[in-house]
Write an enzyme that holds these catalytic residues in place. Structure first.
Site, PDB file in Angstrom:
ATOM      1  CG  HIS A  82       8.988  28.404  -9.876  1.00 14.73           C
ATOM      2  ND1 HIS A  82       9.172  28.886  -8.597  1.00 14.73           N
ATOM      3  CD2 HIS A  82       8.138  29.277 -10.481  1.00 14.73           C
ATOM      4  CE1 HIS A  82       8.485  29.996  -8.428  1.00 14.73           C
ATOM      5  NE2 HIS A  82       7.836  30.258  -9.562  1.00 14.73           N
ATOM      6  CD  GLU A 156       3.304  33.298 -12.869  1.00 18.61           C
ATOM      7  OE1 GLU A 156       2.555  32.971 -13.802  1.00 18.61           O
ATOM      8  OE2 GLU A 156       3.245  32.801 -11.724  1.00 18.61           O
TER       9      GLU A 156
END
Length: 519
Positions: A82, A156
């Site tokens: 990202h 994550e």
């Protein structure tokens, strides 16, 4: 006049490629520094000699796995991290929390990635459910009609009590535990969990879902740590490789999966690592630490041999016109760095590429990159030349296409062993070159052919010759190795096979799959 700003176009016809790709087997690691695994599975073959914090062997805690599922057709998977988030900007530990969003810079990075991938015909997009990743995926995916698949296991790394803390707060509150997270992450334990080990197991599980999808060109948008784990588990590398294979904001990594004729786990090759929207040689940290020394591996520009249909040892060749353009583009990319020395092989194409880099460095003042001319020391190392070893093959090489995926595997094992042994000597020579205490922050550029550079990266990662088929390099590409702990410490791979600087001559991230064409 030189054009100093490289283009990020990645969609024209590919230039000459070197793709080393062949079945691999496990070999023991004589150094004990890393655990060595098969490049097509996480089958463990050695135990770490270092005990974990609770007294048990690290090796007994690592997550071994069955081989990857068989696939019916070649598949390319493109991983994207990202863009910059608000907590990235603040230096706050995010983990799998979902309180940060993309900054304006992060949105711009995602838009640049969209432009890089705009012509790529992806079949499907998998995304982490976290907002910063979902938004990046939405920007890149744009108006494509197929819906993005949200996959919870792409979130994550779970960092439990660490999440939400500024880094200095984590250090103050957790002390030794935070220090272990920094220096010994695989053994790091918090709230009764081993986050890195859990992440590796989760990433391996993700691959089953990704490979099970019928799409042949797959986009995956996720996060720093999970993308590291996806790359490592695909390559058969364990948790000790955490923070060794960098993933920058909106960095692109590409993995190729090719089915075996006999079925079973596919061949897996890392096509490129961490191709970023910005320059790969720009200042920055490596694995959270400032890089103090650096080796930059530059593949020489194209010659007539590696642009024709046949592969042969037709003697030492100069670069063709495309090669000259590629070498000039490399020189422009490296202008922002003050290079300490250029080490090259004696091959003509390597000498020509090295001279192009040197000329631009010496003109740094005229080009506005420095206030004075730069003088770069040029050296040659005989151990960088491996063509004479390949010539020892007793097989007829005249019919081998140089772009064929598995051409290096055509050579006999003794020949590949000789290449590996010689490259080890070259690697030690380079580390000695880097270890000049009189010149801290030394940057050494190495100009050679793809075979030697792949072997050098293998030695950096403490692998074996069986990994020679697990990496891909293109003519004119740049790969960067940082040494945040100095030349005596472990190398961190900042990028592999970066080609965006080549502009209109760069190599596409993905390729057409029409008519069952091989990647």
């Amino acid at each position: 006049m030189l054009s100093i700003t490289p283009s990020l176009s990645l969609h024209t016809n590919p230039t000459s490629s070197f793709f080393f790709f062949f079945p691999t087997t496990s070999r023991p690691n004589p150094t004990g520094r890393f655990t060595v695994r098969s490049s097509s599975s996480l089958q463990e073959i050695d135990k770490s000699s270092e005990p974990s914090s609770d007294g048990r062997d690290l090796g007994s805690e690592l997550y071994a796995s069955v081989p990857f599922p068989a696939i019916k057709a070649a598949k390319r998977v493109v991983l994207v991290r990202h863009g910059q988030s608000t907590w990235n900007e603040e230096g706050r530990i995010q983990g799998s929390s979902n309180f940060s969003v993309l900054t304006k810079k992060g949105e711009a990075q995602a838009e640049t990635s969209r432009q890089m991938l705009i012509d790529d015909a992806f079949d499907v997009c998998f995304s982490s459910p976290l907002t910063r990743s979902k938004r990046t995926a939405e920007i890149i995916w744009a108006r494509r009609e197929v819906e993005i698949i949200t996959e919870a296991e792409l979130r994550e790394i779970d960092l439990y009590s660490f999440q939400g803390l500024l880094k200095h707060e984590g250090k103050a509150k957790f002390g030794a535990s935070f220090r272990q997270w920094q220096v010994d992450a695989p053994n790091f334990n918090i709230d009764g969990h081993y986050p890195v080990r859990e992440l590796w197991a989760r990433a391996r599980s993700c691959w089953n879902k990704i490979l099970a999808h019928e799409g042949r060109s797959v986009l995956v948008v996720a996060h720093n740590a999970v993308n590291q784990a996806l790359v490592a588990t695909a390559m058969g590398l364990g948790t000790e490789y955490f923070r060794v294979l960098l993933q920058s904001n909106c960095g692109v990594s590409v993995l190729d999966f090719t089915p075996r004729i006999e079925g079973g786990s596919p061949f897996i090759c890392l096509n490129r690592l961490n191709q970023t929207p910005n320059s790969p040689v720009a200042a920055g940290s490596s694995g959270g630490r400032k890089a103090s020394n650096r080796i930059i591996l530059v593949c020489h520009g194209s010659t007539q041999t590696n642009t024709e249909a046949g592969f042969s040892f037709d003697g030492d060749q100069t670069m063709n016109m495309l090669g000259a353009i590629q070498s000039q583009k490399v020189a422009e990319l490296l202008l922002d760095l003050k290079i300490s020395s250029i080490v090259r092989s004696t091959k003509k194409a390597c000498v020509e590429t090295a001279m192009a880099i040197s000329r631009v460095q010496e003109a740094a003042d005229c080009l506005g990159a420095d206030c004075v001319p730069r003088y770069v020391e040029m050296k040659h190392i005989e151990n960088l030349d491996v063509e004479h070893i390949l010539k020892q093959s007793k097989k007829d090489s005249s019919g081998i296409p140089p772009l064929q995926l598995s051409w290096l595997s055509w050579f006999e094992d003794p020949v590949l062993s000789a290449v590996w042994d010689q490259s080890e000597k070259a690697w030690q020579n380079l580390l000695n070159e880097l270890a000049d205490e009189a010149e801290p922050g030394k940057i050494v550029v190495v100009v050679g052919d793809p075979a030697i550079h792949i072997a050098l990266m293998g030695h950096c990662l403490n692998l074996t010759k069986d990994w020679l088929g697990s990496f891909h390099l293109d003519a004119g590409s740049v790969s960067v190795i940082d040494f945040p702990d100095g030349p005596a410490g472990r190398g961190v791979i900042r990028c592999i096979n970066y080609t965006a600087h080549l502009g209109r001559w760069s190599v596409p991230i993905t390729k057409s799959t029409a008519d069952d064409e091989e990647f």
